[in-house]
Design a protein around this motif. Structure first.
Motif, PDB file in Angstrom:
ATOM      1  N   PHE A 122       0.863  -1.185   0.000  1.00  0.00           N
ATOM      2  CA  PHE A 122       0.000   0.000   0.000  1.00  0.00           C
ATOM      3  C   PHE A 122       0.898   1.233   0.000  1.00  0.00           C
ATOM      4  CE2 PHE A 122      -3.366   2.503   2.662  1.00  0.00           C
ATOM      5  CZ  PHE A 122      -3.667   3.268   1.543  1.00  0.00           C
ATOM      6  N   ARG A 123       0.899   1.948  -1.116  1.00  0.00           N
ATOM      7  CA  ARG A 123       1.724   3.148  -1.248  1.00  0.00           C
ATOM      8  C   ARG A 123       0.902   4.362  -0.802  1.00  0.00           C
ATOM      9  NH1 ARG A 123       2.153  -0.003  -5.641  1.00  0.00           N
ATOM     10  NH2 ARG A 123       0.724   1.294  -6.875  1.00  0.00           N
ATOM     11  N   VAL A 124       1.180   4.848   0.385  1.00  0.00           N
ATOM     12  CA  VAL A 124       0.412   5.944   0.981  1.00  0.00           C
ATOM     13  C   VAL A 124       0.946   7.273   0.469  1.00  0.00           C
ATOM     14  CG1 VAL A 124      -0.257   7.073   3.130  1.00  0.00           C
ATOM     15  CG2 VAL A 124      -0.068   4.578   3.042  1.00  0.00           C
ATOM     16  N   LYS A 125       0.021   8.141   0.056  1.00  0.00           N
ATOM     17  CA  LYS A 125       0.380   9.487  -0.385  1.00  0.00           C
ATOM     18  C   LYS A 125       0.107  10.448   0.765  1.00  0.00           C
ATOM     19  CE  LYS A 125      -0.768   8.534  -5.219  1.00  0.00           C
ATOM     20  NZ  LYS A 125      -1.658   8.890  -6.362  1.00  0.00           N
ATOM     21  N   GLY A 126       1.151  11.119   1.225  1.00  0.00           N
ATOM     22  CA  GLY A 126       0.967  11.997   2.372  1.00  0.00           C
ATOM     23  C   GLY A 126       0.980  11.187   3.655  1.00  0.00           C
ATOM     24  N   GLY A 127       0.427  11.746   4.698  1.00  0.00           N
ATOM     25  CA  GLY A 127       0.382  11.051   5.978  1.00  0.00           C
ATOM     26  C   GLY A 127      -1.041  10.746   6.399  1.00  0.00           C
ATOM     27  N   ARG A 128      -1.193  10.439   7.673  1.00  0.00           N
ATOM     28  CA  ARG A 128      -2.525  10.185   8.216  1.00  0.00           C
ATOM     29  C   ARG A 128      -3.268  11.503   8.366  1.00  0.00           C
ATOM     30  NH1 ARG A 128      -1.700   5.814  13.073  1.00  0.00           N
ATOM     31  NH2 ARG A 128      -2.247   7.658  14.288  1.00  0.00           N
ATOM     32  N   ALA A 129      -4.553  11.485   8.010  1.00  0.00           N
ATOM     33  CA  ALA A 129      -5.381  12.687   8.134  1.00  0.00           C
ATOM     34  C   ALA A 129      -6.547  12.395   9.065  1.00  0.00           C
ATOM     35  CB  ALA A 129      -5.897  13.118   6.766  1.00  0.00           C
ATOM     36  N   ALA A 130      -6.841  13.330   9.954  1.00  0.00           N
ATOM     37  CA  ALA A 130      -7.970  13.149  10.878  1.00  0.00           C
ATOM     38  C   ALA A 130      -9.263  12.982  10.094  1.00  0.00           C
ATOM     39  CB  ALA A 130      -8.071  14.343  11.813  1.00  0.00           C
ATOM     40  N   LEU A 131     -10.144  12.119  10.610  1.00  0.00           N
ATOM     41  CA  LEU A 131     -11.422  11.854   9.952  1.00  0.00           C
ATOM     42  C   LEU A 131     -12.545  11.974  10.976  1.00  0.00           C
ATOM     43  CD1 LEU A 131     -12.830  10.838   7.305  1.00  0.00           C
ATOM     44  CD2 LEU A 131     -12.656   8.538   8.271  1.00  0.00           C
ATOM     45  N   PRO A 132     -13.463  12.930  10.809  1.00  0.00           N
ATOM     46  CA  PRO A 132     -14.582  13.033  11.750  1.00  0.00           C
ATOM     47  C   PRO A 132     -15.517  11.846  11.599  1.00  0.00           C
ATOM     48  CG  PRO A 132     -14.890  14.524   9.898  1.00  0.00           C
ATOM     49  CD  PRO A 132     -13.511  13.957   9.751  1.00  0.00           C
ATOM     50  N   VAL A 133     -15.950  11.300  12.705  1.00  0.00           N
ATOM     51  CA  VAL A 133     -16.814  10.124  12.707  1.00  0.00           C
ATOM     52  C   VAL A 133     -17.981  10.369  13.646  1.00  0.00           C
ATOM     53  CG1 VAL A 133     -16.975   7.664  13.267  1.00  0.00           C
ATOM     54  CG2 VAL A 133     -14.897   8.563  12.218  1.00  0.00           C
ATOM     55  N   GLN A 134     -19.195  10.092  13.165  1.00  0.00           N
ATOM     56  CA  GLN A 134     -20.370  10.259  14.015  1.00  0.00           C
ATOM     57  C   GLN A 134     -20.261   9.306  15.210  1.00  0.00           C
ATOM     58  OE1 GLN A 134     -24.167  10.160  11.943  1.00  0.00           O
ATOM     59  NE2 GLN A 134     -23.155  10.758  10.015  1.00  0.00           N
ATOM     60  N   GLY A 135     -20.229   9.867  16.396  1.00  0.00           N
ATOM     61  CA  GLY A 135     -20.157   9.045  17.606  1.00  0.00           C
ATOM     62  C   GLY A 135     -18.777   8.510  17.898  1.00  0.00           C
ATOM     63  N   GLY A 136     -17.718   9.111  17.307  1.00  0.00           N
ATOM     64  CA  GLY A 136     -16.385   8.599  17.581  1.00  0.00           C
ATOM     65  C   GLY A 136     -15.299   9.460  16.984  1.00  0.00           C
ATOM     66  N   GLU A 137     -14.179   8.837  16.607  1.00  0.00           N
ATOM     67  CA  GLU A 137     -13.042   9.534  16.024  1.00  0.00           C
ATOM     68  C   GLU A 137     -12.331   8.592  15.073  1.00  0.00           C
ATOM     69  OE1 GLU A 137      -9.620  10.193  18.543  1.00  0.00           O
ATOM     70  OE2 GLU A 137     -10.409   8.767  20.033  1.00  0.00           O
ATOM     71  N   GLY A 138     -11.405   9.132  14.259  1.00  0.00           N
ATOM     72  CA  GLY A 138     -10.673   8.268  13.358  1.00  0.00           C
ATOM     73  C   GLY A 138      -9.676   9.018  12.509  1.00  0.00           C
ATOM     74  N   PHE A 139      -9.008   8.279  11.642  1.00  0.00           N
ATOM     75  CA  PHE A 139      -8.072   8.877  10.691  1.00  0.00           C
ATOM     76  C   PHE A 139      -8.113   8.054   9.408  1.00  0.00           C
ATOM     77  CE2 PHE A 139      -5.534   5.858  13.190  1.00  0.00           C
ATOM     78  CZ  PHE A 139      -4.888   5.119  12.200  1.00  0.00           C
ATOM     79  N   VAL A 140      -7.616   8.641   8.313  1.00  0.00           N
ATOM     80  CA  VAL A 140      -7.651   7.978   7.015  1.00  0.00           C
ATOM     81  C   VAL A 140      -6.291   8.109   6.333  1.00  0.00           C
ATOM     82  CG1 VAL A 140      -8.540  10.049   5.853  1.00  0.00           C
ATOM     83  CG2 VAL A 140      -8.891   7.805   4.809  1.00  0.00           C
ATOM     84  N   LEU A 141      -5.927   7.053   5.594  1.00  0.00           N
ATOM     85  CA  LEU A 141      -4.730   7.076   4.759  1.00  0.00           C
ATOM     86  C   LEU A 141      -5.180   6.859   3.315  1.00  0.00           C
ATOM     87  CD1 LEU A 141      -3.812   4.957   7.425  1.00  0.00           C
ATOM     88  CD2 LEU A 141      -1.701   6.008   6.620  1.00  0.00           C
ATOM     89  N   ARG A 142      -4.573   7.603   2.394  1.00  0.00           N
ATOM     90  CA  ARG A 142      -4.958   7.536   0.985  1.00  0.00           C
ATOM     91  C   ARG A 142      -3.738   7.144   0.162  1.00  0.00           C
ATOM     92  NH1 ARG A 142      -6.769  12.286   3.361  1.00  0.00           N
ATOM     93  NH2 ARG A 142      -9.044  12.586   3.425  1.00  0.00           N
ATOM     94  N   GLY A 143      -3.972   6.370  -0.909  1.00  0.00           N
ATOM     95  CA  GLY A 143      -2.856   5.984  -1.757  1.00  0.00           C
ATOM     96  C   GLY A 143      -3.281   5.019  -2.838  1.00  0.00           C
ATOM     97  N   SER A 144      -2.413   4.078  -3.167  1.00  0.00           N
ATOM     98  CA  SER A 144      -2.704   3.112  -4.222  1.00  0.00           C
ATOM     99  C   SER A 144      -2.043   1.784  -3.894  1.00  0.00           C
ATOM    100  CB  SER A 144      -2.212   3.623  -5.575  1.00  0.00           C
ATOM    101  OG  SER A 144      -0.805   3.819  -5.549  1.00  0.00           O
ATOM    102  N   GLN A 145      -2.534   0.719  -4.549  1.00  0.00           N
ATOM    103  CA  GLN A 145      -1.972  -0.609  -4.318  1.00  0.00           C
ATOM    104  C   GLN A 145      -2.203  -1.477  -5.541  1.00  0.00           C
ATOM    105  OE1 GLN A 145      -3.008  -2.449  -0.619  1.00  0.00           O
ATOM    106  NE2 GLN A 145      -1.504  -4.066  -0.884  1.00  0.00           N
TER     107      GLN A 145
END
Length: 329
Positions: free
Chosen positions: A100-123
């Motif tokens: 998994f080739r990630v572009k950039g780093g981890r980005a915060a992701l708002p989640v209803q009733g919680g929290e999270g982060f997302v990674l974007r890239g290609s594979q």
């Protein structure tokens, strides 16, 4: 004689009606301008859901959504305590080893009733290249992993903008009972052969055990793990045994894996490969006996793995009865 109050009443009613009409018109106009609020869609008995992009429908073989172009969204649910371990491992550097080739780093992701982060890239997988998103989220019911894959050439049908919008609708709801989770699995078990359901994981995996413990890290109880494929490309004809042996040898914490017996049969239009063997559990330092049955049908497979102490060979025979009774819905 007509008094003033009798004239004022109709005009007062008229003003009220006019005001109501103005408010209704204003509300209707705003509704036409503002986008409708997305409502998350939850898999049957699942506690993790989202509003999928247009054209994606609930998947039949896994927990999530699929598109005719080959794009998929896989929802995996884990216990709350998995958050620390998963979030620590899901970094661009660690995921590079998986392809998994990630572009950039981890980005915060708002989640209803919680929290999270997302990674974007290609594979690249099975000869195809995918745009990929991996979101790690948590809420009151537990930890979630949302994986989105869109093959090259499908970007117009499932655009990145629509995927990003879908990830912002991730939400949690209360957990269903174990019985409801089992009933929602994409397969049925006709013969439990003395085993009982203990845990549903990742939305489509099932652990059955024999004994009082639901969780048995010491492997004191015979157990069965049922896992279907998660929307991967179909296994080429003739490669079934090689795939079965590879999965048998790649069990977590297993070393000195030995295959002692292999049997290849057919069931309807499906190819069935059954392996028997032994391994040493590296965590507990004990020898274990195992049986694995894999059913390859069309573009999917189903894997049933049984484990037991070598002295409990009859438990493995019953695990094979369970495997013979499992059928995809």
């Amino acid at each position: 004689m007509i008094d003033g109050s009798s004239l004022q009443a109709p005009f007062a009613r008229l003003r009220r009606l006019s005001l109501r009409g103005f408010v209704a018109g204003l509300t209707g106009g705003l509704a036409a301008i503002l986008p409708a609020r997305a409502e998350p869609v939850f898999p049957p008995a699942g506690s993790l859901g989202l509003e999928p992009p247009a054209g994606m429908s609930p998947a039949k073989a896994f927990s999530g959504f699929e598109h005719r172009s080959g794009a998929s969204i896989i929802l995996m649910e884990m216990p709350p305590e998995a958050w620390d371990q998963i979030s620590a491992k899901f970094t661009p550097e660690a995921l590079a080893a998986t392809g998994f080739r990630v572009k950039g780093g981890r980005a915060a992701l708002p989640v209803q009733g919680g929290e999270g982060f997302v990674l974007r890239g290609s594979q690249n997988a099975n000869g195809l290249n995918y745009a990929k998103w991996v979101a790690v989220v948590r809420g009151q019911p537990g930890t979630g992993l949302v994986t989105v894959q869109v093959p090259d050439g499908a970007g117009k049908e499932v655009p990145a903008k629509a995927v990003e919008a879908a990830l912002r609708t991730i939400a949690f709801r209360g957990k269903a009972s174990l019985a409801d989770q089992v009933a929602a699995l994409p397969y049925t078990i006709g013969d439990t052969a003395g085993f009982r359901p203990a845990l549903v994981f990742a939305g489509n995996g099932l652990i059955l055990t024999e004994g009082p413990k639901d969780l048995d890290p010491e492997r004191e109880q015979p157990a069965i793990v049922v896992t279907p494929s998660l929307g991967q490309a179909a296994v080429p004809a003739g490669a079934e045994s090689a795939v079965a042996r590879k999965l048998f040898a790649s069990q977590k914490d297993a070393r000195d894996v030995v295959v002692t017996d292999e049997e290849r049969t057919t069931r309807g239009g499906a190819v069935v490969v059954r392996l028997r063997g032994t391994f040493t559990d590296a965590k507990i330092g004990r020898p274990m006996a195992a049986t694995q049955t894999m059913v390859f049908e069309n573009d999917r497979y189903l894997r049933v793995m049984g484990f037991a102490d070598p002295a409990k060979a009859e438990a493995l025979a019953r695990a094979e009865r369970v495997a013979a009774s499992v059928a995809m819905r």
